[in-house]
Scaffold this motif. Structure first.
Motif, PDB file in Angstrom:
ATOM      1  N   SER A  89       0.902  -1.089   0.047  1.00 46.25           N
ATOM      2  CA  SER A  89       0.079  -0.118  -0.071  1.00 46.25           C
ATOM      3  C   SER A  89       0.871   1.171   0.013  1.00 46.25           C
ATOM      4  N   SER A 234      -2.626  -4.244   9.597  1.00 42.82           N
ATOM      5  CA  SER A 234      -3.798  -4.769   8.796  1.00 42.82           C
ATOM      6  C   SER A 234      -4.665  -5.675   9.667  1.00 42.82           C
ATOM      7  N   SER A 385      -9.675   0.201  -1.398  1.00 44.60           N
ATOM      8  CA  SER A 385      -8.611   0.871  -1.242  1.00 44.60           C
ATOM      9  C   SER A 385      -7.390   0.182  -0.366  1.00 44.60           C
ATOM     10  N   ARG A 386      -7.633  -0.765   0.423  1.00 43.29           N
ATOM     11  CA  ARG A 386      -6.839  -1.520   1.259  1.00 43.29           C
ATOM     12  C   ARG A 386      -6.997  -3.017   1.044  1.00 43.29           C
ATOM     13  N   GLU A 389      -3.992  -5.370   2.012  1.00 41.12           N
ATOM     14  CA  GLU A 389      -4.015  -5.555   3.489  1.00 41.12           C
ATOM     15  C   GLU A 389      -5.193  -6.368   3.995  1.00 41.12           C
TER      16      GLU A 389
END
Length: 460
Positions: A89, A234, A385-386, A389
């Motif tokens: 990220s 995460s 967006s993550r 993770e």
């Protein structure tokens, strides 16, 4: 932020143009590439199991002691998945692939050169750590380049290719041990990792959306810019009830596959008189082919389900709709296959019993991936967006649960028998599907209770 169940679905937005950065042919090449990288962790884990007796003999160790390296490699995979996802990220997907492969190559050579238990333990950890990001990075890459209504199918293709490792690796590991050398096998894995690293360096683009990486936001960047990122951060994403529920459900489903496969030499092998490592490894093929089939079918099915429920919601997006594609696999195929296998192994001998068990392995493989694939796509959808993770936190937490559960499999079989062990596992799978159904029903309230930065249709 997403605090309600529904948000506008699949309307043409400026954000969607970001998925047109790559031509269709280039997208297909990217998917093929990440899929074959995804094969590596499967081979690292699954080729090792059939070679345990020979490694124990060569290093003058007991099988139980050598088996500890398998458990440690699961820990290495869990830690590695969290590390590579967290840093992806910030630095990007391509960089993490390039950073991970040297660990795999060096670790594989270290395993091949091991002459003691301590060195084998250390290098197995390094080897597993290096390739641990393949699955979480692969799903994130697909989320970067494919739209919401397309990515379920493509993630299905990704997992179907990657999970061929589950089918082929045990056979390859058994055959290599029986007719070649387990040391040469690990040299080969190291060479494979080196080849993948060269291909990534020469032809793999960065897929993260422009301006979204942490490094892009650094105003004063050094030539070599190293930033500390807590890989355990995460795991915070699993504070979300719906993400935790999906992880727990997938773990309960996946346990059934391990209950069938981990003790295979002591269950199917002993019951039907199979002693050759290569033949026992070949028995894994049916489960792997089931995984391949389930991933392909469920990926496309989950996209169809998303679009159909969009119409029922009159043009709005409910993330949990994708999970509706799990019910056939989770409610019927997984629990019935493990339940039947326990009874067949206990009461039916000879070629008929063996053939029925192989069928159960196939059905179980189809069922497991009919559940896991929509859940993987759901993670990419709901925290886009993550996504790397979130997927890594999911895989790492699931690995810890699986490692604890597999440690109890053989003691349970010895204490209460194959049939009762498999029946208990079938009940756990049904509980897992029940958790999914509750997540579908109450997903809006679960997301509203703990918002970890959920995606909306505008940024998905």
């Amino acid at each position: 932020m997403m605090v309600s169940e529904e948000s506008p679905l699949l309307v043409a937005t400026t954000h969607e143009t970001i998925y047109d950065r790559f031509a269709p042919d280039q997208k297909r090449w990217i998917v093929i590439h990440v899929s074959f990288v995804g094969l590596l962790p499967m081979f690292v884990q699954a080729t090792f199991v059939p070679s345990i007796p020979q490694i124990a003999k060569d290093l003058d160790l007991t099988r139980a002691v050598v088996s500890l390296t398998f458990s440690l490699s699961i820990l290495g995979s869990a830690i590695g998945a969290l590390v590579w996802a967290a840093y992806s990220s910030f630095y990007g997907r391509r960089s993490m692939y390039l950073w991970g492969m040297p660990f795999l190559c060096v670790g594989s050579c270290g395993v091949a050169l091991s002459t003691s238990f301590q060195s084998l333990l250390f290098w197995r950890f390094v080897q597993a750590f290096g390739c641990a990001g393949a699955l979480s990075l692969g799903t994130s890459v697909i989320g970067d380049i494919y739209k919401l209504g397309e990515r379920g199918t493509v993630i299905g293709v990704f997992f179907s290719i990657a999970l061929l490792g589950n089918a082929a690796a045990p056979f390859v590991g058994g055959a290599a041990t029986q007719y070649w050398s387990w040391r040469n096998l690990h040299y080969s894995i190291g060479a494979w990792g080196l080849l993948e690293m060269l291909l990534i360096y020469l032809s793999f683009p960065e897929t993260s959306h422009p301006g979204t990486l942490g490094i892009d936001k650094v105003t004063r960047r050094r030539w070599i810019h190293i930033t500390w990122i807590n890989p355990l951060s995460s795991l915070w994403l699993l504070c979300s009830p719906n993400l935790f529920a999906a992880m727990l459900a997938s773990a309960l489903m996946l346990i059934s596959g391990y209950v069938l496969m981990v003790p295979m030499a002591y269950t199917i092998g002993v019951r039907y008189g199979i002693t050759n490592e290569a033949i026992i490894g070949a028995c894994f093929l049916s489960s792997g082919l089931g995984n391949f089939t389930g991933a392909l079918v469920s990926g496309r099915l989950s996209d169809i389900v998303v679009r159909r429920w969009q119409e029922k919601h009159q043009g709005v997006w409910c993330p949990e709709d994708r999970l509706r594609a799990t019910w056939i696999g989770g409610l019927f195929m997984v629990p019935l296959s493990i339940f039947a296998s326990g009874l067949i192994t206990t009461y039916i001998g000879g070629p008929i019993g063996l053939a029925l068990n192989i069928l159960c392995l196939y059905v179980n493989g189809v069922g497991i991936d009919s559940v896991l694939n929509p859940i993987s796509s759901y993670y990419v959808d709901v925290v886009h967006s993550r996504s790397a993770e979130a997927t890594a936190a999911h895989l790492a937490s699931r690995s810890f649960i699986i490692s604890a559960a597999t440690a109890l499999v053989i003691p349970s079989i010895e204490r209460i028998g194959v049939a009762w062990t498999d029946i208990i596992t079938a009940v756990l799978a049904l509980i897992g599907q029940g958790i999914i159904l509750l997540t579908i029903r109450y997903g809006d309230r679960m997301r509203a209770s703990m918002d970890v930065g959920f995606s909306t249709i505008e940024n998905n």
